[in-house]
Design a protein around this motif. Sequence first.
Motif, short mmCIF file in Angstrom:
data_model
loop_
_atom_site.label_atom_id
_atom_site.label_comp_id
_atom_site.label_asym_id
_atom_site.label_seq_id
_atom_site.Cartn_x
_atom_site.Cartn_y
_atom_site.Cartn_z
N SER A 158 -6.01 0.55 -14.16
CA SER A 158 -7.35 0.44 -13.56
C SER A 158 -7.48 -0.80 -12.68
O SER A 158 -8.41 -1.60 -12.82
N LEU A 159 -6.55 -0.95 -11.76
CA LEU A 159 -6.57 -2.09 -10.84
C LEU A 159 -7.27 -1.72 -9.53
O LEU A 159 -7.15 -0.59 -9.05
N GLN A 160 -7.96 -2.68 -8.95
CA GLN A 160 -8.57 -2.52 -7.64
C GLN A 160 -7.86 -3.42 -6.64
O GLN A 160 -7.52 -4.56 -6.96
N GLN A 161 -7.64 -2.91 -5.41
CA GLN A 161 -6.99 -3.68 -4.35
C GLN A 161 -8.06 -4.04 -3.33
O GLN A 161 -8.79 -3.19 -2.85
N HIS A 162 -8.15 -5.34 -2.96
CA HIS A 162 -9.30 -5.82 -2.20
C HIS A 162 -9.01 -6.17 -0.74
O HIS A 162 -9.95 -6.38 0.03
N VAL A 163 -7.75 -6.27 -0.35
CA VAL A 163 -7.43 -6.66 1.03
C VAL A 163 -7.50 -5.41 1.91
O VAL A 163 -6.83 -4.41 1.63
N ASN A 164 -8.27 -5.49 2.98
CA ASN A 164 -8.46 -4.31 3.85
C ASN A 164 -8.14 -4.58 5.31
O ASN A 164 -8.47 -3.79 6.19
N LYS A 165 -7.53 -5.75 5.58
CA LYS A 165 -7.14 -6.08 6.95
C LYS A 165 -5.66 -6.46 6.98
O LYS A 165 -5.14 -6.98 5.99
N PRO A 166 -4.99 -6.22 8.10
CA PRO A 166 -3.56 -6.56 8.19
C PRO A 166 -3.31 -8.04 7.93
O PRO A 166 -4.07 -8.90 8.38
N THR A 167 -2.26 -8.33 7.18
CA THR A 167 -1.88 -9.71 6.90
C THR A 167 -0.54 -10.07 7.53
O THR A 167 -0.15 -11.23 7.51
N ARG A 168 0.15 -9.08 8.07
CA ARG A 168 1.44 -9.32 8.74
C ARG A 168 1.59 -8.27 9.83
O ARG A 168 1.83 -7.10 9.53
N GLY A 169 1.39 -8.66 11.09
CA GLY A 169 1.41 -7.67 12.16
C GLY A 169 0.28 -6.68 11.97
O GLY A 169 -0.89 -7.05 11.84
N ASN A 170 0.62 -5.39 11.91
CA ASN A 170 -0.38 -4.35 11.68
C ASN A 170 -0.39 -3.86 10.25
O ASN A 170 -1.03 -2.85 9.93
N ASN A 171 0.30 -4.55 9.37
CA ASN A 171 0.48 -4.07 8.00
C ASN A 171 -0.25 -4.96 6.98
O ASN A 171 -0.37 -6.17 7.17
N ILE A 172 -0.72 -4.33 5.91
CA ILE A 172 -1.29 -5.05 4.78
C ILE A 172 -0.18 -5.24 3.75
O ILE A 172 0.13 -4.34 2.98
N LEU A 173 0.45 -6.41 3.79
CA LEU A 173 1.57 -6.69 2.90
C LEU A 173 1.18 -7.63 1.77
O LEU A 173 1.79 -7.64 0.71
N ASP A 174 0.17 -8.49 2.02
CA ASP A 174 -0.30 -9.45 1.02
C ASP A 174 -1.52 -8.86 0.34
O ASP A 174 -2.56 -8.63 0.98
N LEU A 175 -1.41 -8.61 -0.95
CA LEU A 175 -2.44 -7.89 -1.69
C LEU A 175 -3.16 -8.79 -2.68
O LEU A 175 -2.60 -9.78 -3.16
N VAL A 176 -4.39 -8.43 -2.99
CA VAL A 176 -5.17 -9.08 -4.04
C VAL A 176 -5.73 -7.97 -4.92
O VAL A 176 -6.53 -7.15 -4.47
#
Length: 259
Positions: A158-176
């Motif tokens: 039951s985890l939620q992922q909160h990052v919704n913008k790219p963090t490396r180029g066009n990709n979301i690689l760094d997650l919270v």
Amino acid sequence: MSELEAIASTLTHDIIAINETWLDLNGKHLPEEVSIKGYVLHNVDKPSHSNRGGGSLIYVKEKLQPQIKTKRATEKSEILHLNIQPHPGQTIKIVLVYRNPTCTAIEDDEFYDCLDIILSTPHETLIMRNFNLHHINWTTRQYQAPGSKLIDLMNTNSLQQHVNKPTRGNNILDLVMTTTDLSIIDISFPLNTIVVFLLQIFSSQILDHISDHIPDHIPDQILDHIPDHIPDHISDHIPDHIPDHIPDHILDHVLYHYL
């Protein structure tokens, strides 16, 4: 290092987490070289220093009484898990991870098995940083292997992922990611690969006070219509109204801190 110290002193983050430190604190580097006044430092280094890269560290304000629980490092992944105590009797797990994009299926299994074990204890949990998974569309939640293993971990715990913008180029690689009992607000991206956010924590004293003031006489027909999950557009406004109903001496114990 001076730049990092300036960030810590100016913005007063309670937790600072870094991947790809390239440090060797068991060899050529001394802890004193990377320490920051007022913070406790925990790190995990890459096992072999034959290749550049690797290494993760986390700074935690001394007042949060961080205790290291898990340190795991391979040539392609790192997990650093510690517990903090923002309030007496309250424990929150902070987990910093790094996953190399070239991890094999077997290496991924071992990596996610370790995270699953950490999540098996019933404390609130924050997991953050670099999963290197461009295989997941976080808007549609569609994914390709090896993204399926992270999605399985999130669904199971039951985890939620909160990052919704790219963090490396066009990709979301760094997650919270957090368990559902923690709230992330005011998330921002001052620079590429840097994520700053506010983790909102209520002490058990406040929650107990709220529950004590819920009347016992709510009819069943009303309770039956209360959803298990309060939509974000409603829950976002709840903190604005709580201060009207909780004494100041209790509100003083609310902890808002930056990571």
